[in-house]
Scaffold this motif. Structure first.
Motif, mmCIF file in Angstrom:
data_model
loop_
_atom_site.group_PDB
_atom_site.id
_atom_site.type_symbol
_atom_site.label_atom_id
_atom_site.label_comp_id
_atom_site.label_asym_id
_atom_site.label_seq_id
_atom_site.Cartn_x
_atom_site.Cartn_y
_atom_site.Cartn_z
ATOM 1 N N ASP A 7 0.824 -1.210 0.000
ATOM 2 C CA ASP A 7 0.000 0.000 0.000
ATOM 3 C C ASP A 7 0.857 1.259 0.000
ATOM 4 O O ASP A 7 0.536 2.241 -0.674
ATOM 5 C CB ASP A 7 -0.927 0.015 1.217
ATOM 6 C CG ASP A 7 -1.796 1.258 1.254
ATOM 7 O OD1 ASP A 7 -2.698 1.362 0.411
ATOM 8 O OD2 ASP A 7 -1.547 2.138 2.105
ATOM 9 N N ALA A 8 1.958 1.243 0.762
ATOM 10 C CA ALA A 8 2.821 2.421 0.836
ATOM 11 C C ALA A 8 3.424 2.764 -0.520
ATOM 12 O O ALA A 8 3.595 3.950 -0.859
ATOM 13 C CB ALA A 8 3.931 2.192 1.859
ATOM 14 N N PHE A 9 3.710 1.737 -1.337
ATOM 15 C CA PHE A 9 4.373 1.986 -2.621
ATOM 16 C C PHE A 9 3.399 2.049 -3.799
ATOM 17 O O PHE A 9 3.626 2.785 -4.759
ATOM 18 C CB PHE A 9 5.425 0.899 -2.886
ATOM 19 C CG PHE A 9 6.672 1.070 -2.084
ATOM 20 C CD1 PHE A 9 7.666 1.944 -2.490
ATOM 21 C CD2 PHE A 9 6.853 0.385 -0.890
ATOM 22 C CE1 PHE A 9 8.821 2.120 -1.741
ATOM 23 C CE2 PHE A 9 8.008 0.542 -0.136
ATOM 24 C CZ PHE A 9 8.994 1.418 -0.558
ATOM 25 N N ILE A 10 2.322 1.262 -3.734
ATOM 26 C CA ILE A 10 1.407 1.179 -4.882
ATOM 27 C C ILE A 10 0.133 1.981 -4.667
ATOM 28 O O ILE A 10 -0.355 2.638 -5.577
ATOM 29 C CB ILE A 10 1.062 -0.298 -5.183
ATOM 30 C CG1 ILE A 10 2.329 -1.079 -5.535
ATOM 31 C CG2 ILE A 10 0.056 -0.398 -6.323
ATOM 32 C CD1 ILE A 10 2.099 -2.558 -5.763
ATOM 33 N N GLY A 11 -0.406 1.925 -3.456
ATOM 34 C CA GLY A 11 -1.662 2.623 -3.194
ATOM 35 C C GLY A 11 -2.823 1.914 -3.860
ATOM 36 O O GLY A 11 -2.945 0.689 -3.779
ATOM 37 N N ASP A 12 -3.654 2.678 -4.555
ATOM 38 C CA ASP A 12 -4.853 2.126 -5.189
ATOM 39 C C ASP A 12 -4.849 2.485 -6.674
ATOM 40 O O ASP A 12 -5.617 3.344 -7.117
ATOM 41 C CB ASP A 12 -6.112 2.665 -4.504
ATOM 42 C CG ASP A 12 -7.379 2.037 -5.059
ATOM 43 O OD1 ASP A 12 -7.273 0.997 -5.735
ATOM 44 O OD2 ASP A 12 -8.469 2.590 -4.821
ATOM 45 N N PRO A 13 -3.987 1.857 -7.471
ATOM 46 C CA PRO A 13 -3.928 2.192 -8.900
ATOM 47 C C PRO A 13 -5.228 1.827 -9.610
ATOM 48 O O PRO A 13 -5.831 0.787 -9.334
ATOM 49 C CB PRO A 13 -2.756 1.348 -9.404
ATOM 50 C CG PRO A 13 -2.659 0.212 -8.447
ATOM 51 C CD PRO A 13 -3.070 0.768 -7.109
ATOM 52 N N CYS B 137 -4.451 -9.600 -0.897
ATOM 53 C CA CYS B 137 -5.853 -9.447 -0.491
ATOM 54 C C CYS B 137 -6.000 -8.410 0.625
ATOM 55 O O CYS B 137 -6.889 -7.551 0.584
ATOM 56 C CB CYS B 137 -6.417 -10.790 -0.039
ATOM 57 S SG CYS B 137 -6.648 -11.996 -1.363
ATOM 58 N N ILE B 138 -5.136 -8.484 1.632
ATOM 59 C CA ILE B 138 -5.194 -7.516 2.733
ATOM 60 C C ILE B 138 -4.864 -6.120 2.230
ATOM 61 O O ILE B 138 -5.474 -5.127 2.650
ATOM 62 C CB ILE B 138 -4.236 -7.935 3.867
ATOM 63 C CG1 ILE B 138 -4.671 -9.265 4.476
ATOM 64 C CG2 ILE B 138 -4.184 -6.862 4.964
ATOM 65 C CD1 ILE B 138 -3.660 -9.872 5.441
ATOM 66 N N PHE B 139 -3.919 -6.041 1.316
ATOM 67 C CA PHE B 139 -3.537 -4.766 0.710
ATOM 68 C C PHE B 139 -4.735 -4.037 0.114
ATOM 69 O O PHE B 139 -4.847 -2.815 0.188
ATOM 70 C CB PHE B 139 -2.461 -5.036 -0.348
ATOM 71 C CG PHE B 139 -2.421 -4.089 -1.495
ATOM 72 C CD1 PHE B 139 -2.051 -2.765 -1.320
ATOM 73 C CD2 PHE B 139 -2.731 -4.530 -2.770
ATOM 74 C CE1 PHE B 139 -2.007 -1.895 -2.401
ATOM 75 C CE2 PHE B 139 -2.683 -3.672 -3.846
ATOM 76 C CZ PHE B 139 -2.327 -2.345 -3.665
ATOM 77 N N THR B 140 -5.683 -4.782 -0.454
ATOM 78 C CA THR B 140 -6.852 -4.143 -1.068
ATOM 79 C C THR B 140 -7.834 -3.591 -0.028
ATOM 80 O O THR B 140 -8.758 -2.857 -0.390
ATOM 81 C CB THR B 140 -7.603 -5.129 -1.972
ATOM 82 O OG1 THR B 140 -8.145 -6.209 -1.196
ATOM 83 C CG2 THR B 140 -6.697 -5.688 -3.051
ATOM 84 N N THR B 141 -7.642 -3.948 1.246
ATOM 85 C CA THR B 141 -8.573 -3.481 2.281
ATOM 86 C C THR B 141 -8.076 -2.229 2.998
ATOM 87 O O THR B 141 -8.821 -1.647 3.795
ATOM 88 C CB THR B 141 -8.819 -4.575 3.339
ATOM 89 O OG1 THR B 141 -7.628 -4.792 4.108
ATOM 90 C CG2 THR B 141 -9.253 -5.872 2.684
#
Length: 322
Positions: free
Chosen positions: A14-20, A88-92
């Protein structure tokens, strides 16, 4: 321990990609399912019961699909399982997205473009923004960062630690239900009742835990700020939102709450915090830093807690009298 590895991986992603925008996001699929259930069930009689059925269908669907995916991944190998669970957790969680949303309001203010700041703010808050001056824009943005530090970041991590990616996704599903149908208007008062109440229940512990971690990670006057938190957290009409806002107000030395307008309807919110400083655009930047420090401290806390539990389980299995 696999959950802990996955949580760390998710936070790093999340820190590097975020929500592309190019990445297929499960929340969009959740939203489509909720919208379909809304169209087909939110009519006629017994809408409260239909709303309960709708949220249960969403939970069951999300849990079954995510559990099957994670289970299959771990059967392939622990490494594959951790990677899939981390994604999966990253998407939350949405720490980077929250920072970008706050920055989208801050940058126009720094350039003196209040109209653009109002427009950007309208994308992340439900209140009317057309006539807000700079202090009110800042207040709305700071309140959003404070509230979403729990809803959009730490709460999913709590459920990820307890039940891995499936439970984190279930939390996100309930949160999405609440955001789509949990309104107190004629259309959703009955149908959205179950979604709103369940969201309150799931956020009860994470909201309070987040507020205290926020203080410990950011406060330079912990005793005084703890008193302010305890004094103001329960003033908010939401049983959970006031905790993050009260902690943020105490740390920044500002006063939140006041008059909001929603589609022309005035809503008076209790004042939270002491106005030691007038609200300025710099407080948006400070709120984002508070959010990042809280996330870091929260992950460290989860790691420590998870390791203690793992060691206790390992010791219990090896104890000769067990």
């Amino acid at each position: 321990m696999y959950h802990l590895y996955a949580i760390v991986g998710a936070v790093v992603l999340d820190a590097f990609i975020g929500d592309p925008r190019w990445l297929p996001h499960p929340v969009r699929a959740m939203g489509a399912l909720i919208a379909a259930l809304d169209r087909h069930l939110n009519k006629g009689r017994a809408r409260r019961i239909k709303g309960m059925v709708a949220v249960m269908v969403v939970i069951a669907t999300v849990f079954a699909l995510s559990y099957a995916l994670v289970l299959l991944s771990y059967q392939l190998s622990p490494v594959v399982g951790v990677i899939v669970e981390a994604v999966c957790i990253f998407t939350t969680i949405a720490a980077k997205s929250l920072r970008e949303a706050a920055w989208s309001v801050l940058v126009p203010l720094e350039h003196g473009d209040i109209e653009k700041a109002r427009k950007e703010l309208s994308m992340i808050v439900g209140r009317d923004t057309e006539t807000l001056d700079e202090p009110e824009i800042v207040r709305a943005c700071v309140e959003t960062v404070a509230e979403n530090t729990s809803d959009g970041i730490t709460a999913p991590l709590v459920y990820a630690l307890i039940g891995g990616a499936p439970l984190a996704l279930v939390y996100r599903a309930v949160n999405t239900c609440d955001s789509m149908v949990g309104y107190k208007n004629d259309t959703y008062r009955e149908f959205g009742w179950a979604s709103a109440r369940l969201d309150d229940v799931l956020n009860y512990v994470p909201a309070r835990l987040t507020a205290w971690v926020m203080l410990f990670a950011n406060s330079r006057s912990l005793r005084r700020h703890a008193r302010l938190l305890w004094r103001d957290a329960r003033k908010h009409p939401s049983p959970n939102s006031g905790w993050g806002e009260a902690a943020m107000a105490a740390i920044l030395g500002v006063q939140l709450g006041g008059t909001n307008t929603y589609r022309g309807v005035i809503s008076e919110r209790p004042k939270i915090g002491d106005a030691m400083h007038a609200l300025t655009k710099e407080h948006i930047r400070q709120a984002v830093f508070v959010m990042w420090r809280t996330l870091f401290a929260f992950v460290v806390l989860l790691l420590i807690g998870g390791m203690i539990v793992e060691l206790a389980i390992t010791w219990g299995k090896s104890a000769p009298f067990l």
